[in-house]
Motif scaffolding. Structure first.
Motif, mmCIF file in Angstrom:
data_model
loop_
_atom_site.group_PDB
_atom_site.id
_atom_site.type_symbol
_atom_site.label_atom_id
_atom_site.label_comp_id
_atom_site.label_asym_id
_atom_site.label_seq_id
_atom_site.Cartn_x
_atom_site.Cartn_y
_atom_site.Cartn_z
ATOM 1 N N PRO A 61 -0.470 -28.740 -15.598
ATOM 2 C CA PRO A 61 0.220 -28.868 -14.835
ATOM 3 C C PRO A 61 0.364 -30.285 -14.169
ATOM 4 O O PRO A 61 -0.442 -30.909 -14.266
ATOM 5 C CB PRO A 61 -0.271 -27.686 -13.701
ATOM 6 N N GLY A 62 2.059 -30.267 -14.221
ATOM 7 C CA GLY A 62 2.175 -32.156 -14.631
ATOM 8 C C GLY A 62 1.557 -32.831 -15.430
ATOM 9 O O GLY A 62 1.834 -34.226 -14.843
ATOM 10 N N ARG A 63 1.265 -32.479 -16.001
ATOM 11 C CA ARG A 63 1.474 -33.430 -17.250
ATOM 12 C C ARG A 63 2.101 -34.733 -18.034
ATOM 13 O O ARG A 63 3.355 -34.074 -17.964
ATOM 14 C CB ARG A 63 -0.290 -32.719 -18.551
ATOM 15 N N ASP A 64 2.179 -35.201 -17.710
ATOM 16 C CA ASP A 64 3.359 -36.316 -18.165
ATOM 17 C C ASP A 64 3.633 -35.871 -19.901
ATOM 18 O O ASP A 64 1.978 -35.468 -20.567
ATOM 19 C CB ASP A 64 2.936 -37.940 -18.338
ATOM 20 N N TRP A 65 4.257 -35.603 -20.741
ATOM 21 C CA TRP A 65 4.619 -35.871 -22.404
ATOM 22 C C TRP A 65 3.596 -36.233 -22.939
ATOM 23 O O TRP A 65 3.392 -36.278 -23.781
ATOM 24 C CB TRP A 65 6.109 -35.718 -21.884
ATOM 25 N N PRO A 72 8.766 -29.063 -14.912
ATOM 26 C CA PRO A 72 10.338 -28.262 -14.925
ATOM 27 C C PRO A 72 11.028 -28.537 -16.828
ATOM 28 O O PRO A 72 11.605 -27.797 -17.580
ATOM 29 C CB PRO A 72 10.805 -28.502 -14.116
ATOM 30 N N TRP A 73 11.376 -29.963 -16.996
ATOM 31 C CA TRP A 73 12.003 -30.463 -17.973
ATOM 32 C C TRP A 73 11.169 -30.321 -19.276
ATOM 33 O O TRP A 73 11.847 -29.352 -20.393
ATOM 34 C CB TRP A 73 12.252 -31.871 -17.778
ATOM 35 N N GLN A 74 9.562 -30.276 -19.758
ATOM 36 C CA GLN A 74 9.379 -29.844 -20.918
ATOM 37 C C GLN A 74 9.161 -28.568 -20.412
ATOM 38 O O GLN A 74 9.371 -28.319 -21.861
ATOM 39 C CB GLN A 74 8.054 -30.409 -20.561
ATOM 40 N N GLU A 75 8.830 -27.153 -19.639
ATOM 41 C CA GLU A 75 8.986 -26.099 -19.420
ATOM 42 C C GLU A 75 10.698 -25.980 -20.283
ATOM 43 O O GLU A 75 10.866 -24.764 -21.233
ATOM 44 C CB GLU A 75 8.668 -25.200 -18.755
ATOM 45 N N ALA A 76 11.328 -26.725 -19.860
ATOM 46 C CA ALA A 76 12.831 -25.828 -20.044
ATOM 47 C C ALA A 76 13.055 -26.756 -22.136
ATOM 48 O O ALA A 76 14.389 -26.151 -22.400
ATOM 49 C CB ALA A 76 14.089 -26.934 -19.061
ATOM 50 N N ASP A 77 12.581 -27.584 -21.795
ATOM 51 C CA ASP A 77 12.333 -28.019 -22.999
ATOM 52 C C ASP A 77 12.317 -26.368 -24.251
ATOM 53 O O ASP A 77 12.439 -26.323 -24.849
ATOM 54 C CB ASP A 77 11.574 -29.415 -23.395
ATOM 55 N N LEU A 78 11.268 -25.726 -23.884
ATOM 56 C CA LEU A 78 10.625 -24.461 -24.496
ATOM 57 C C LEU A 78 11.979 -23.934 -24.674
ATOM 58 O O LEU A 78 12.154 -23.552 -25.918
ATOM 59 C CB LEU A 78 9.518 -24.223 -24.272
ATOM 60 N N GLN A 99 3.127 -29.892 -30.673
ATOM 61 C CA GLN A 99 4.107 -30.111 -29.212
ATOM 62 C C GLN A 99 5.827 -29.838 -29.688
ATOM 63 O O GLN A 99 5.872 -30.485 -30.768
ATOM 64 C CB GLN A 99 3.638 -31.333 -28.613
ATOM 65 N N ILE A 100 5.616 -29.470 -28.935
ATOM 66 C CA ILE A 100 7.345 -28.828 -29.060
ATOM 67 C C ILE A 100 7.937 -30.259 -27.824
ATOM 68 O O ILE A 100 7.695 -29.725 -27.340
ATOM 69 C CB ILE A 100 8.065 -27.440 -29.068
ATOM 70 N N MET A 101 8.817 -31.397 -28.966
ATOM 71 C CA MET A 101 9.302 -32.939 -27.938
ATOM 72 C C MET A 101 9.770 -33.054 -28.816
ATOM 73 O O MET A 101 9.877 -32.823 -29.727
ATOM 74 C CB MET A 101 7.691 -33.228 -27.583
#
Length: 389
Positions: free
Chosen positions: A214-218, A158-164, A233-235
């Motif tokens: 799914p579930g992959r760490d950043w 969720p946090w990575q998708e929210a970053d996008l 990568q957007i990070m």
């Protein structure tokens, strides 16, 4: 207690451990894996409930406010006055490490979350340039797909998708819209046509990630960029720590540019350490020593070079930082002048945990439910935020 468990994070933490050892403070490590620290919050709550709170714990800006409101943080005001924190710490951070006029935490760093990282060899081979708008992002991604490369490295958390999401909000709506929609949760902004376009763009991005996301760490997503398996990568700039560990050079092996449509804006988050109240005088002494050590100029330089971030102090030389670090520092200064330095929603700097959780839940559900419409996502946001008030 902390959640810095990736290779670059651990390397940065080692700098602090070594400095504390020199000051006669022993370190008892208590890591809890999990990006954004949400796993750690649960563990921390359990330890506080059982009266075994750690002497110090890593926390984001809004978490500092939440713990301070519960009255469990040590008052650092005497040290803050002695070391003149009001002058040496970045001004946007000072209110968030203060509570009821007292200093209650110390900021380790400042990260930027609106970065786009790209593999230069992959881009050169595909004949594309880093996108400056979301339309360009879609065009570049289509070309990378045609070249057989996953356009966007992403972990389905969720946090990575929210970053996008927050980057698309800023890129399509601008700083004022970001402020109204994400910081103020203004109903008109959230229900607007601009927000429909934001979710429409997220839906387009579904096809630019690989099926195993799914579930992959950043940091594993960053490895995809390092290996050339993915183009972008957007990070946040903690990704740079992984790129550095892989011996990749900025502007040679990889590039960094503001996320599409966000040039001139600076979305920040900060890691802080708060110290839990204790009657043990030795632990109190160690807390004060650690708080002072974190703002040591040499530590700020060494730690942030390894971590990929920039100093929380405003008077540290950037001479030893790389191209991306210097660019981040310059961009923050420019954004401070134009009032476009903005706290990250995803990383607990823009609003409280409950409302942040609403955004993360809705955005993640939308991204992973192809049949869900943009309007349905907005309706869920409106309802969720209303119930969180």
């Amino acid at each position: 207690m902390h959640y810095w468990t990736s290779g670059s994070e651990a390397a940065g933490l080692d700098v602090l451990k070594q400095l504390l050892e020199k000051r006669g403070v022993s370190w008892s490590d208590s890591p809890v894996a999990g990006g954004t620290g949400m796993n750690m919050v649960q563990v921390l709550r359990a330890r506080i409930a059982s009266d075994t709170a750690p002497s110090a714990a890593q926390m984001h800006a809004q978490q500092v406010q939440a713990w301070a409101a519960e009255g469990v943080l040590t008052d650092l005001s005497d040290l803050a006055k002695k070391e003149d924190w009001a002058k040496i710490i970045a001004p946007e951070l000072v209110p968030l490490i203060s509570y009821n006029g007292k200093s209650v935490a110390v900021p380790v760093n400042v990260h930027r979350s609106n970065w786009l990282w790209y593999n230069k060899k992959v881009f050169d081979k595909a004949g594309v340039q880093p996108p400056t708008t979301w339309d360009e992002f879609n065009q570049v991604s289509e070309k990378l797909l045609a070249a057989g490369v996953t356009p966007l490295a992403l972990g389905g958390q969720p946090w990575q998708e929210a970053d996008l999401f927050e980057n698309v909000v800023l890129g399509l709506g601008g700083a004022d819209f970001y402020r109204k929609a994400l910081i103020e949760q203004d109903q008109e902004a959230i229900k607007s046509e601009t927000m429909v376009k934001v979710f429409d763009q997220l839906r387009v991005m579904n096809k630019f990630v690989d099926k195993n996301y799914p579930g992959r760490d950043w940091n594993l997503a960053t490895q995809m960029v390092i290996k050339g398996e993915a183009g972008m990568q957007i990070m946040g700039d903690w990704a740079k720590g992984e790129l550095s560990l892989a011996k990749m050079e900025p502007n040679v092996d990889y590039g960094c540019s503001p996320a599409p449509g966000t040039k001139g804006d600076y979305v920040w988050l900060t890691d802080n350490f708060g110290f839990f109240t204790t009657k043990d005088e030795n632990r109190v002494k160690g807390q004060i020593e650690m708080a002072s050590a974190i703002l040591d100029k040499d530590f700020q330089e060494a730690f942030n070079i390894k971590k990929g971030s920039i100093p929380s102090r405003v008077d540290v030389s950037m001479d030893k930082f790389d191209f991306c670090g210097k660019a981040a520092y310059a961009d923050r200064a420019e954004a401070q002048k134009t009032n476009t330095s903005l706290p990250s929603l995803t990383h607990n700097a823009a609003t409280g945990a409950t409302k942040t959780g609403v955004f993360l839940d809705v955005v993640s559900t939308f991204f992973e439910t192809p049949t869900m419409t943009s309007q349905q996502a907005i309706d869920q946001l409106v309802a969720g935020l209303k119930s969180a008030e």
